[in-house]
Design an enzyme around this catalytic site. Structure first.
Site, PDB file in Angstrom:
ATOM      1  N   HIS A   1      11.472  78.424 141.660  1.00  0.00           N
ATOM      2  CA  HIS A   1      10.026  78.190 141.651  1.00  0.00           C
ATOM      3  C   HIS A   1       9.329  79.508 141.560  1.00  0.00           C
ATOM      4  O   HIS A   1       9.629  80.621 141.862  1.00  0.00           O
ATOM      5  CB  HIS A   1       9.463  77.704 143.258  1.00  0.00           C
ATOM      6  CG  HIS A   1      10.107  76.434 143.715  1.00  0.00           C
ATOM      7  ND1 HIS A   1      11.406  76.341 144.269  1.00  0.00           N
ATOM      8  CD2 HIS A   1       9.818  75.076 143.519  1.00  0.00           C
ATOM      9  CE1 HIS A   1      11.608  75.342 144.594  1.00  0.00           C
ATOM     10  NE2 HIS A   1      10.776  74.320 144.180  1.00  0.00           N
TER      11      HIS A   1
ATOM     12  N   ASP B   1       9.453  81.733 144.630  1.00  0.00           N
ATOM     13  CA  ASP B   1      10.857  82.353 145.054  1.00  0.00           C
ATOM     14  C   ASP B   1      11.054  83.855 144.479  1.00  0.00           C
ATOM     15  O   ASP B   1      11.638  84.485 145.311  1.00  0.00           O
ATOM     16  CB  ASP B   1      12.000  81.391 144.317  1.00  0.00           C
ATOM     17  CG  ASP B   1      11.918  80.059 144.804  1.00  0.00           C
ATOM     18  OD1 ASP B   1      11.364  79.812 145.891  1.00  0.00           O
ATOM     19  OD2 ASP B   1      12.384  79.083 144.049  1.00  0.00           O
TER      20      ASP B   1
HETATM   21  C1  XLS Z   1      12.967  68.957 147.316  1.00  0.00           C
HETATM   22  C2  XLS Z   1      13.296  69.063 145.843  1.00  0.00           C
HETATM   23  C3  XLS Z   1      12.862  70.593 145.407  1.00  0.00           C
HETATM   24  C4  XLS Z   1      12.903  70.482 143.772  1.00  0.00           C
HETATM   25  C5  XLS Z   1      12.107  71.512 143.376  1.00  0.00           C
HETATM   26  O1  XLS Z   1      13.369  67.991 148.067  1.00  0.00           O
HETATM   27  O2  XLS Z   1      14.558  68.935 145.661  1.00  0.00           O
HETATM   28  O3  XLS Z   1      13.921  71.377 145.761  1.00  0.00           O
HETATM   29  O4  XLS Z   1      14.064  70.448 143.450  1.00  0.00           O
HETATM   30  O5  XLS Z   1      10.919  71.744 143.683  1.00  0.00           O
END
Ligand code: XLS
Ligand code: NI
Ligand code: NI
Length: 448
Positions: free
Chosen positions: A110, A113
């Site tokens: 993200h 991140d």
């Molecule tokens: C949350 C999601 C998230 C996505 C990316 O439950 O799995 O981690 O994969 O935003």
């Protein structure tokens, strides 16, 4: 290298099933050919930046437990404040050290991140751009590639009522700007896909929610994403990640079928595919294999977030996958559908809060990669031997001489009239489910 964060580990080797070395693969042999491709090409593993490097093990009841010094705000040795940009750079060095020592070909992030949020949108963009430049250098140096990027449109309080589905158009605009910026960076880093998980795109109560309005907003948002993809010449796939609930009570991208219906309504079914997460499938009362089969049937299969739930916990616990029995039917569907093109297997999985040794991150990924590699070997053996598909094809063999019905050349009345004169009772045949389950078990037992 003494500056390494993981000084005990050089490169995780493949040592084969007889090895007792906890820092070696027993099944994931990157160059081994399975079904005409190498294991690396079939599985396309990715490490998720958020769980592995941007989370400290905190949960709603307690503070972080994991050894992630770059997430601290005070340096314990000097007692001075840690500069968030310096911390982000350190985090990135450790991330690339880990992914390359593990031997995973990809990572996923993200925007928030990899770089800290600034005081303004422009400052957030500057922070992000600086770390994206650095990521490009790390990618070049290590050969690790980006499977997908995504924008975090759910953590900051501004997104409390969602992003694209927010009742306030200013939030829609903010989210659009953030996604445009993150898509540009994903393109710059050669990302194979761009993912949209609907963080808070859903509702807590219908008492204050206009669902039709929110769905139209979401439809327009995705159309803008697709238009932007073409405007900038991004060649990767746009993927939506379904999830039925959490954090909201109801998420609009509930499951693959709901996403497919949505894409058709907004004329996006040729442009957008899905990223299927194992535990999101089970939260939606499906199996992992169901979601993969549904995606291939709809022509929208894209990528996988591999993880596991817990039989007694009804939320997104994001464990690493450890069960070959659970994963094999999903990989059967993946291979039946032709496998990955732009997608891959991202470990959207996190360490348990007590797994506080640095090497625990290696053990977790090694176990996950070996589990998926064994599932791949079993699935490939099942499909190449062919019995399962022969049995499946036999069930539908009658349709070969009845194609005219599916082509629309027969009416309901004609079928009625024909039945009246021929009058035969259709023959029942066994579905043989238990026998087929035993067949799958046999292949799992015999993996070599
Ligand atoms: C949350 C999601 C998230 C996505 C990316 O439950 O799995 O981690 O994969 O935003
Ligand atoms: Ni996910
Ligand atoms: Ni998830």
């Amino acid at each position: 290298m003494s500056s390494d964060f993981f000084p005990d580990v050089e490169q995780i080797p493949y040592e084969g099933p007889d090895s007792d070395n906890p820092l070696a693969f027993r099944w994931y042999d990157a160059d081994r050919l399975v079904g005409g491709k190498t294991m690396a090409e079939q599985l396309r593993f990715a490490v998720s930046y958020w769980h592995s490097f941007a989370s400290d093990g905190s949960d709603i009841f307690g503070a972080g437990t994991l050894d992630r010094p770059w997430l601290e705000s005070i340096d314990p040795t000097t007692n001075s404040a840690i500069d968030p940009m310096e911390a982000a750079k350190e985090k990135m060095s450790v991330a690339f050290e880990f992914v390359s020592k593990l031997g995973a070909p990809f990572y996923c992030f993200h925007d928030r991140d990899i770089a800290p949020e600034g005081a303004t949108f422009a400052e957030s963009c500057r922070n992000f751009d600086e770390l994206v430049e650095l990521a490009a250098d790390h990618q070049e140096r290590t050969g690790v590639e980006l499977l997908w990027g995504t924008a975090n449109l759910f953590s900051h309080p501004r997104f409390q009522a969602g992003a694209a589905t927010n009742p306030d158009p200013d939030l829609f605009k903010y989210a659009a700007a953030q996604v445009a910026h993150c898509m540009n960076a994903t393109k710059q880093l050669g990302g194979a896909n761009y993912v949209l998980w609907g963080g808070r795109e859903g509702y807590e109560t219908l008492l204050n929610t206009d669902m039709g309005q929110e769905l139209d907003q979401l439809g327009r948002f995705f159309s803008m994403v697709v238009e932007h993809k073409h405007a900038i010449g991004f060649e990767g796939a746009i993927l939506i990640e379904p999830k039925p609930f959490e954090p909201t009570k109801h998420q609009y991208d509930f499951d693959v079928s709901a996403v497919h219906a949505f894409l058709q309504k907004y004329d996006l079914a040729d442009e957008v595919k899905v990223n299927i997460e194992v535990n999101h499938a089970t939260l939606a009362s499906h199996d992992f294999q169901h979601e993969i089969a549904a995606a291939f049937a709809a022509g929208i299969f894209g990528s996988i977030d591999t993880n596991a739930g817990d039989d007694r916990l009804g939320w997104d616990v994001d464990r690493f996958p450890v069960s070959v029995e659970q994963m094999t039917p999903g990989v059967v569907e993946l291979l039946r559908g032709g496998g990955f093109t732009t997608g891959g297997m991202n470990f959207d999985a996190k360490l348990r809060r007590q797994s506080t040794d640095r090497n625990d991150l290696f053990y977790a990924h090694i176990g996950g990669m070996d589990t998926m590699a064994r599932a791949l070997l079993a699935a490939d053996a099942i499909l190449s031997e062919g019995e399962l598909d022969r049995r499946r094809d036999d069930r539908y063999a009658g349709w070969q001489s009845e194609q005219r019905i599916l082509d629309g050349r027969v009416t309901l009345q004609e079928l009625h009239d024909a039945q009246l004169t021929s009058g035969d009772e259709p023959k029942r045949v066994s579905g043989s489910q238990e026998e087929l389950e035993n067949l799958v078990a046999r292949y799992i037992e015999r993996i070599k």
